[in-house]
Write a protein that holds these residues in place. Structure first.
Motif, mmCIF file in Angstrom:
data_model
loop_
_atom_site.group_PDB
_atom_site.id
_atom_site.type_symbol
_atom_site.label_atom_id
_atom_site.label_comp_id
_atom_site.label_asym_id
_atom_site.label_seq_id
_atom_site.Cartn_x
_atom_site.Cartn_y
_atom_site.Cartn_z
ATOM 1 N N SER A 188 0.760 -1.076 -0.113
ATOM 2 C CA SER A 188 -0.085 0.081 0.146
ATOM 3 C C SER A 188 0.773 1.274 -0.018
ATOM 4 N N ALA A 189 1.913 1.315 0.703
ATOM 5 C CA ALA A 189 2.735 2.524 0.944
ATOM 6 C C ALA A 189 3.513 2.673 -0.493
ATOM 7 N N ILE A 190 4.077 1.578 -0.952
ATOM 8 C CA ILE A 190 4.697 1.733 -2.436
ATOM 9 C C ILE A 190 3.668 2.363 -3.425
ATOM 10 N N LEU A 191 2.587 2.066 -3.374
ATOM 11 C CA LEU A 191 1.611 2.359 -4.543
ATOM 12 C C LEU A 191 1.186 3.841 -4.376
ATOM 13 N N ILE A 192 0.882 4.160 -2.903
ATOM 14 C CA ILE A 192 0.716 5.659 -2.348
ATOM 15 C C ILE A 192 1.800 6.571 -2.945
ATOM 16 N N PHE A 193 3.168 5.862 -2.617
ATOM 17 C CA PHE A 193 4.314 6.571 -2.869
ATOM 18 C C PHE A 193 4.694 7.182 -4.510
ATOM 19 N N ARG A 194 4.409 6.143 -5.298
ATOM 20 C CA ARG A 194 4.570 6.196 -6.728
ATOM 21 C C ARG A 194 3.548 6.997 -6.998
ATOM 22 N N PHE A 195 2.094 6.996 -6.619
ATOM 23 C CA PHE A 195 1.144 8.086 -7.304
ATOM 24 C C PHE A 195 1.532 9.534 -6.862
ATOM 25 N N ALA A 196 2.190 9.660 -5.450
ATOM 26 C CA ALA A 196 2.295 11.044 -5.084
ATOM 27 C C ALA A 196 3.526 11.508 -5.784
ATOM 28 N N VAL A 197 4.612 10.801 -6.134
ATOM 29 C CA VAL A 197 5.755 11.438 -6.674
ATOM 30 C C VAL A 197 5.772 11.364 -8.190
ATOM 31 N N THR A 198 5.089 10.538 -8.788
ATOM 32 C CA THR A 198 5.379 10.310 -10.308
ATOM 33 C C THR A 198 4.026 10.784 -10.863
ATOM 34 N N PHE A 199 2.647 9.957 -10.884
ATOM 35 C CA PHE A 199 1.461 10.097 -11.443
ATOM 36 C C PHE A 199 0.770 11.448 -10.925
ATOM 37 N N PHE A 200 0.471 11.768 -9.780
ATOM 38 C CA PHE A 200 0.008 13.236 -9.579
ATOM 39 C C PHE A 200 0.760 14.326 -10.176
ATOM 40 N N PRO A 201 2.070 14.332 -10.060
ATOM 41 C CA PRO A 201 2.541 15.522 -10.716
ATOM 42 C C PRO A 201 2.528 15.492 -11.992
ATOM 43 N N ALA A 202 2.623 14.329 -12.786
ATOM 44 C CA ALA A 202 2.310 14.217 -14.290
ATOM 45 C C ALA A 202 0.773 14.810 -14.737
ATOM 46 N N LEU A 203 0.050 14.454 -13.720
ATOM 47 C CA LEU A 203 -1.615 15.006 -14.052
ATOM 48 C C LEU A 203 -1.375 16.441 -14.075
ATOM 49 N N ILE A 204 -0.736 17.190 -13.135
ATOM 50 C CA ILE A 204 -0.578 18.547 -13.214
ATOM 51 C C ILE A 204 0.128 18.908 -14.465
ATOM 52 N N GLY A 205 1.295 18.269 -14.688
ATOM 53 C CA GLY A 205 2.226 18.612 -15.879
ATOM 54 C C GLY A 205 1.504 18.539 -17.316
ATOM 55 N N ALA A 206 0.432 17.844 -17.103
ATOM 56 C CA ALA A 206 -0.503 17.556 -18.415
ATOM 57 C C ALA A 206 -1.264 19.027 -18.885
ATOM 58 N N PHE A 207 -1.800 19.404 -17.652
ATOM 59 C CA PHE A 207 -2.378 20.859 -17.285
ATOM 60 C C PHE A 207 -1.690 21.954 -18.078
ATOM 61 N N VAL A 208 -0.289 21.839 -17.474
ATOM 62 C CA VAL A 208 0.642 22.897 -17.911
ATOM 63 C C VAL A 208 1.048 22.845 -19.471
ATOM 64 N N PHE A 209 1.186 21.449 -19.812
ATOM 65 C CA PHE A 209 1.448 21.089 -21.418
ATOM 66 C C PHE A 209 0.548 21.816 -22.191
ATOM 67 N N PHE A 210 -0.886 21.893 -21.902
ATOM 68 C CA PHE A 210 -1.870 22.248 -22.796
ATOM 69 C C PHE A 210 -2.062 23.751 -22.468
ATOM 70 N N THR A 211 -2.020 24.177 -21.592
ATOM 71 C CA THR A 211 -2.210 25.642 -21.087
ATOM 72 C C THR A 211 -1.043 26.592 -21.515
ATOM 73 N N GLU A 212 0.230 26.040 -21.576
ATOM 74 C CA GLU A 212 1.400 26.894 -21.950
ATOM 75 C C GLU A 212 1.384 27.630 -23.323
#
Length: 262
Positions: free
Chosen positions: A238-262
């Motif tokens: 459980s900790a591994i999944l939360i860690f990977r989501f927090a440091v990789t997938f969640f920032p990437a979701l925000i990065g997608a927003f930056v990519f389409f709005t910049e």
């Protein structure tokens, strides 16, 4: 901090946007496109490619050093506290620390040393002797490398305050990352905060010496090996999944927003 050395109007908001932009490409390219994305983003903001490359190299080097310092401190702390917490892997950890130091030393040497770069280009020139099309590209790479080294040397030799700030920011970033498993694992089987945090630092440090794109799989594997004897399989997964989501997938979701709005 780095881009602001060459472009004063580069804002904190743009710097944060660049970080999330890179997070997106780190995920979709499994780590191989992170530096390219950073250079591309900075170049769009009118930072010259060589100076953007210098910023990427210095940032990466500072983070690798921060990871090594944090992991080494965690290893020493756990060794003094209770060597059994590191299990049967205790004897192998100094080798991992040595490899981390070697990686940081190589990065610093290439970024600063003209001699090391010269040797690399001499070998490249010999390889390109039978391929005329490569010579022009090598000349451009040589010019970019000279600018890169000059920028990097200026930072290391004449702007050490900024360099110290960058290193401290890297330590703060890694602390935020390492606190994520603490939320999940502290209290499991009596394991305490002063065990989870340093052991997470050791796990992340060792994952960097395994040649896996973007660290995908290596972080999870080492984390599981070190933590499962202490916390049990269910909690550590459980900790591994939360860690990977927090440091990789969640920032990437925000990065997608930056990519389409910049």
């Amino acid at each position: 901090m780095l881009a602001g050395r060459t472009k004063q109007e580069f804002s904190v908001r743009q710097g944060i946007g660049c970080a999330f932009y890179c997070a997106l490409f780190r995920m979709v390219t499994f780590g191989s496109g992170t530096a390219v994305a950073e250079v591309f983003y900075l170049n769009k903001k009118k930072v010259l490619p060589a100076k953007a490359s210098s910023a990427a190299v210095v940032q990466y080097t500072a983070q690798r050093i921060a990871v090594g310092v944090y992991g080494t401190a965690g290893f020493l702390f756990l060794s003094l506290k209770n060597r059994q917490l590191l299990g049967k892997y205790h004897t192998y950890l100094p080798a991992g620390i040595g490899i981390c130091i070697l990686i940081a030393a190589v990065l610093l040497t290439i970024s600063v040393s003209k001699t090391a770069a010269g040797c690399i280009f001499q070998a490249a020139d010999r390889a390109a002797a039978k391929h005329p099309k490569w010579k022009e590209k090598l000349e451009k790479a040589r010019e970019q490398t000279e600018i890169l080294q000059q920028e990097t040397r200026d930072l290391f030799l004449y702007d050490r305050k900024r360099l110290a700030e960058i290193f401290l920011c890297s330590l703060a970033k890694m602390t935020c990352w390492y606190l994520i498993p603490c939320v999940m694992l502290c209290g499991q089987n009596g394991i305490s905060f002063d065990t989870v945090l340093p052991l997470t630092a050791v796990s992340y440090m060792l994952s960097g010496v395994i040649p896996v794109p973007g660290g995908f799989g290596s972080v999870e594997g080492i984390f599981y090996l070190l933590f499962s004897p202490l916390t049990g399989q269910g909690a550590v997964l459980s900790a591994i999944l939360i860690f990977r989501f927090a440091v990789t997938f969640f920032p990437a979701l925000i990065g997608a927003f930056v990519f389409f709005t910049e």
